[in-house]
Every structure is written in structure tokens, then in C-alpha cells.
Scaffold this active site. Sequence first.
Site, PDB file in Angstrom:
ATOM      1  N   THR A  45       0.824  -1.214   0.000  1.00 13.63           N
ATOM      2  CA  THR A  45       0.000   0.000   0.000  1.00 13.63           C
ATOM      3  C   THR A  45       0.857   1.263   0.000  1.00 13.63           C
ATOM      4  O   THR A  45       0.410   2.314  -0.462  1.00 13.63           O
ATOM      5  CB  THR A  45      -0.918   0.043   1.242  1.00 13.63           C
ATOM      6  N   GLY A 133      17.513 -11.898   7.514  1.00 11.38           N
ATOM      7  CA  GLY A 133      16.786 -12.556   6.425  1.00 11.38           C
ATOM      8  C   GLY A 133      15.344 -12.906   6.752  1.00 11.38           C
ATOM      9  O   GLY A 133      14.685 -13.594   5.984  1.00 11.38           O
ATOM     10  N   GLU A 172      19.103   5.366   4.416  1.00  9.05           N
ATOM     11  CA  GLU A 172      18.936   4.128   3.643  1.00  9.05           C
ATOM     12  C   GLU A 172      18.721   4.431   2.152  1.00  9.05           C
ATOM     13  O   GLU A 172      19.299   3.793   1.285  1.00  9.05           O
ATOM     14  CB  GLU A 172      17.770   3.301   4.206  1.00  9.05           C
ATOM     15  N   ASP A 184       9.445   0.878   7.792  1.00  5.83           N
ATOM     16  CA  ASP A 184      10.455   0.298   8.683  1.00  5.83           C
ATOM     17  C   ASP A 184      10.899   1.307   9.739  1.00  5.83           C
ATOM     18  O   ASP A 184      10.858   1.040  10.937  1.00  5.83           O
ATOM     19  CB  ASP A 184      11.687  -0.150   7.880  1.00  5.83           C
ATOM     20  N   TYR A 233       8.859  -7.121  -7.980  1.00  5.43           N
ATOM     21  CA  TYR A 233       8.474  -5.951  -7.190  1.00  5.43           C
ATOM     22  C   TYR A 233       8.277  -4.750  -8.115  1.00  5.43           C
ATOM     23  O   TYR A 233       7.273  -4.039  -8.042  1.00  5.43           O
ATOM     24  CB  TYR A 233       9.564  -5.653  -6.150  1.00  5.43           C
TER      25      TYR A 233
HETATM   26  P1  ADP Z   1      16.452  -6.281   6.888  1.00  5.51           P
HETATM   27  O1  ADP Z   1      15.151  -6.845   6.384  1.00  5.51           O
HETATM   28  O2  ADP Z   1      16.951  -7.063   8.078  1.00  5.51           O
HETATM   29  O3  ADP Z   1      16.376  -4.807   7.133  1.00  5.51           O
HETATM   30  P2  ADP Z   1      18.334  -5.398   4.923  1.00  5.51           P
HETATM   31  O4  ADP Z   1      18.975  -6.062   3.775  1.00  5.51           O
HETATM   32  O5  ADP Z   1      17.520  -4.181   4.672  1.00  5.51           O
HETATM   33  O6  ADP Z   1      17.499  -6.520   5.718  1.00  5.51           O
HETATM   34  O7  ADP Z   1      19.453  -4.964   5.969  1.00  5.51           O
HETATM   35  C1  ADP Z   1      20.399  -5.919   6.431  1.00  5.51           C
HETATM   36  C2  ADP Z   1      21.777  -5.280   6.413  1.00  5.51           C
HETATM   37  O8  ADP Z   1      21.913  -4.389   7.551  1.00  5.51           O
HETATM   38  C3  ADP Z   1      22.886  -6.303   6.603  1.00  5.51           C
HETATM   39  O9  ADP Z   1      23.270  -6.846   5.349  1.00  5.51           O
HETATM   40  C4  ADP Z   1      23.998  -5.447   7.203  1.00  5.51           C
HETATM   41  O10 ADP Z   1      24.682  -4.706   6.210  1.00  5.51           O
HETATM   42  C5  ADP Z   1      23.213  -4.464   8.073  1.00  5.51           C
HETATM   43  N1  ADP Z   1      23.127  -4.987   9.455  1.00  5.51           N
HETATM   44  C6  ADP Z   1      22.009  -5.352  10.110  1.00  5.51           C
HETATM   45  N2  ADP Z   1      22.295  -5.785  11.370  1.00  5.51           N
HETATM   46  C7  ADP Z   1      23.633  -5.675  11.515  1.00  5.51           C
HETATM   47  C8  ADP Z   1      24.574  -5.962  12.576  1.00  5.51           C
HETATM   48  N3  ADP Z   1      24.153  -6.457  13.744  1.00  5.51           N
HETATM   49  N4  ADP Z   1      25.877  -5.720  12.348  1.00  5.51           N
HETATM   50  C9  ADP Z   1      26.292  -5.222  11.165  1.00  5.51           C
HETATM   51  N5  ADP Z   1      25.483  -4.931  10.138  1.00  5.51           N
HETATM   52  C10 ADP Z   1      24.173  -5.150  10.295  1.00  5.51           C
HETATM   53 MG    MG Z   2      15.895  -3.376   5.616  1.00 12.57          MG
END
Ligand code: ADP
Ligand code: MG
Length: 394
Positions: A45, A133, A172, A184, A233
Amino acid sequence: MALTFLSVSNLPLLNLTAQFQQAYGYRPTVIARAPGRVEFIGNHTDYNGGAVLGAAIDRYVTVAAAPNAMGHFRLHSTSGAKPMDLAAVPAGRLTGADSWANYPLGVWRSIGDFKLPQPAGFDLLVDSDLPGGAGLSSSAALELSTALAFLELAGAAPLAPERLAALGRHAENDYVGVPCGILDQGTSAFGRAGQLVHIDCRGPKFSRVPLPAGTHLWIFNTKEKHALIDGLYATRHRECLSAAQTLGVALLADLTPAQLDKIGAPGGRALPPKIARRAKHIVEEHARVHDTVEALQRGDLATVGRLLTASHRSSQHLFENSTPGLDRLVDLLEKHPAVYGARLTGGGFGGAVMALAGDAFTAADAEAIAAQSGSHPEIIHLLSADGAAVVWKG
Ligand code: ADP
Ligand code: MG
């Protein structure tokens, strides 16, 4: 360790302080944390100008930080991400093993873009109990916790949650390069235990809606991802914009289901059948978010559950962003007497199902459903939680 200000349990903070000391040889001066989030209802949405409900969850990214006396930018993570020591913040985007640093460094640069004071240098340690993930938005939690810590180091006044969410999203979008919406960061900033965050994506405008006591969120993460997910997407995005254009509105959320039925329902002549199905999903999903808010305000969990499952069926049949694995989980969850409703959460094309369940639903129930589903999902039990905050200052 002197605890001058403490709003969360002591032990994890002492642990994090010890880990910071191990990484940098001295103690942090601030600890901040931000929750992950679940998309409760409101599927695709956001970019259609609609509304979405998110839940901040009791899994967090927590960061400890201190000013760096040399003006360096040092980064560590307990996740095993590559530690870094930079004399200056690089102008371009980092790649490969360095790429995780785009989040904290992007936040630092965004603080400057927002005309707020930046720390001249910092030592940062990142810790997280958000599973990767699972679509629980560790990236927004990392952005918001880091932003709060950096602002504290620079002696800035507390930031309103709207601005904090906007700052994290800016980091971001512009410095990591992910064109995410406001769900988010908005949910992580505005979260409250026992409440959901309602976001009118057009403003964006934020409000909170009570989530009745005795409700639990269960995630069944299939970890299956469609290989073409980015393309799918983008295709859905294009289909929605094309439907809006043909129907003569700026965005699909401008239409009510009754208006759509008059001019562009599937089977009508205004839209090709596939595009009409996409439009029907978005317009009805936007209305379902509204109906969910009303049902929550009445404490009517049976109706909330029906709306959640209806959202899934609409994804399954109209928006076609579900998978057989997710459908099977919803089929099983729907039949369980302690489950109010279940739906795919997030973009779809794989990923996770969220169920809203009562106290009577147990881990054994979740495991039995996972076993029957055949997709070996990871099970995560979550409660709604408070939003991003500084939790300790030395
Ligand atoms: P999500 O759905 O969890 O937001 P994203 O791909 O948007 O998935 O973000 C994940 C990315 O955020 C990881 O690949 C890493 O680069 C960063 N990240 C998240 N948590 C950590 C952490 N604890 N330490 C280092 N980097 C992190
Ligand atoms: Mg994310």
C-alpha cells in the site's frame, strides 16, 4: 559501571559494555537501541499512497558508542561484520565486506544533511538479536539506534520520532541506496508495547492503535526467496501506477472499493484483467487497514484476524505475490482455534507468514504447524515493543 539512566534490563547492557571495552579498551558513553518491526497489515500500500500498520517487536539492534579522541570513525559489530577504522567518512558508497558501514556512516552524513550536530569522530559497537533474512528490518533498527547514539555524542537535543524516522530513511535511500518506504523506520521510531503504529504513507502521518493484551505475533520464516524478486516488485509497482493512470487518479489509494467496482473492477472494461486484479488488491487492502484499526479500537480480535487472512487471500489470488509455501502455512494457521488470522508479511514472493494468536497458542502448536507445512520454517515468537531510545548514558 555507574548506571545513571536505565530503562531496560541491566544484564545485556553490562554485556555490551564489556564487549565495547574489549573492542576499544575503554567504556562507552552511550547505549541506544531500536526495535525491528513486522508489517501487520497493508501489503504494497505504501507506494500507492495508502496506509499500513506495523508492530515494533521485542528484538533489537543495540549500539554502544563513545567519541573518538583522534577524530577517527571506528566500527565493530558482534555479528562478525568486518571491523573498520577510518580517518574520514568516505564520500562514496562502500562495497563488499565494507558495505555494512554504509548504514552507520550514512546516518552520520544524514545528520549533517538534517543540519544537526555530528560527532567529530566515534567508536561504535553494534549488537543485535534480530534474526537476519526474516524481513524484520534490522537495517532500520541499525539506522535509528546509531542516529540516537551519534546525536547523544554530539550533545544534540532529543529528536522527534518523525524526524528520527525521516533521518533513518534518508540514510537508507541516499547512502545505502535502498529505495525503501517509511514503514520500517516509522514503526521502529513510533513503536510502543501494546500498540501498533499506523502510518498514512501520503504525509507521512503517524499514530498509534491499541493491540489488545494477550495477543502474540508468530513469524514462520520459510526463507524461500523468488529469484526474480526485484523484477517482480518493480513489475507490481508499474502495474499499480498504470492502473491509477487509466482510472484517472494520482494513486490507487485515492479510490474506495465502491468507486473501483464502478469503474475498474476485474471483468469490467476499463482495465485489462490482470491490472484490474492488482488494483482491486491495493484498493481493498487500503480499506482493510482502516477496518483493522476500527476493529482494534473495539478490541474485536476475531474481525482483526479475518482481515489479516483476507489480506493474505488477496495477495494469493489478486496481487499474486504469495507462494504455495506461504499459502500452505496460512491454510494450517487459519484452522487453529487459538489463531485469529495469518498473512504473508512484507513484499511477498517468498519470505515469511505472520500469525496473530492468543495466549493459548504454544510453541508446540507452532512447531506442529511448521512440521505439517513441509517448508521447514524458522519460528519466531514476538511481542509488540517500545520504539527507538537512548537506554543508558555514562
Ligand atoms: P532487513 O530486512 O533485516 O532490514 P536489509 O537487507 O535491509 O534486511 O538490511 C540488512 C543489512 O543491515 C545487513 O546486510 C547489514 O549490512 C546491516 N546490518 C544489520 N544488522 C547488523 C549488525 N548487527 N551488524 C552489522 N550490520 C548489520
Ligand atoms: Mg531493511
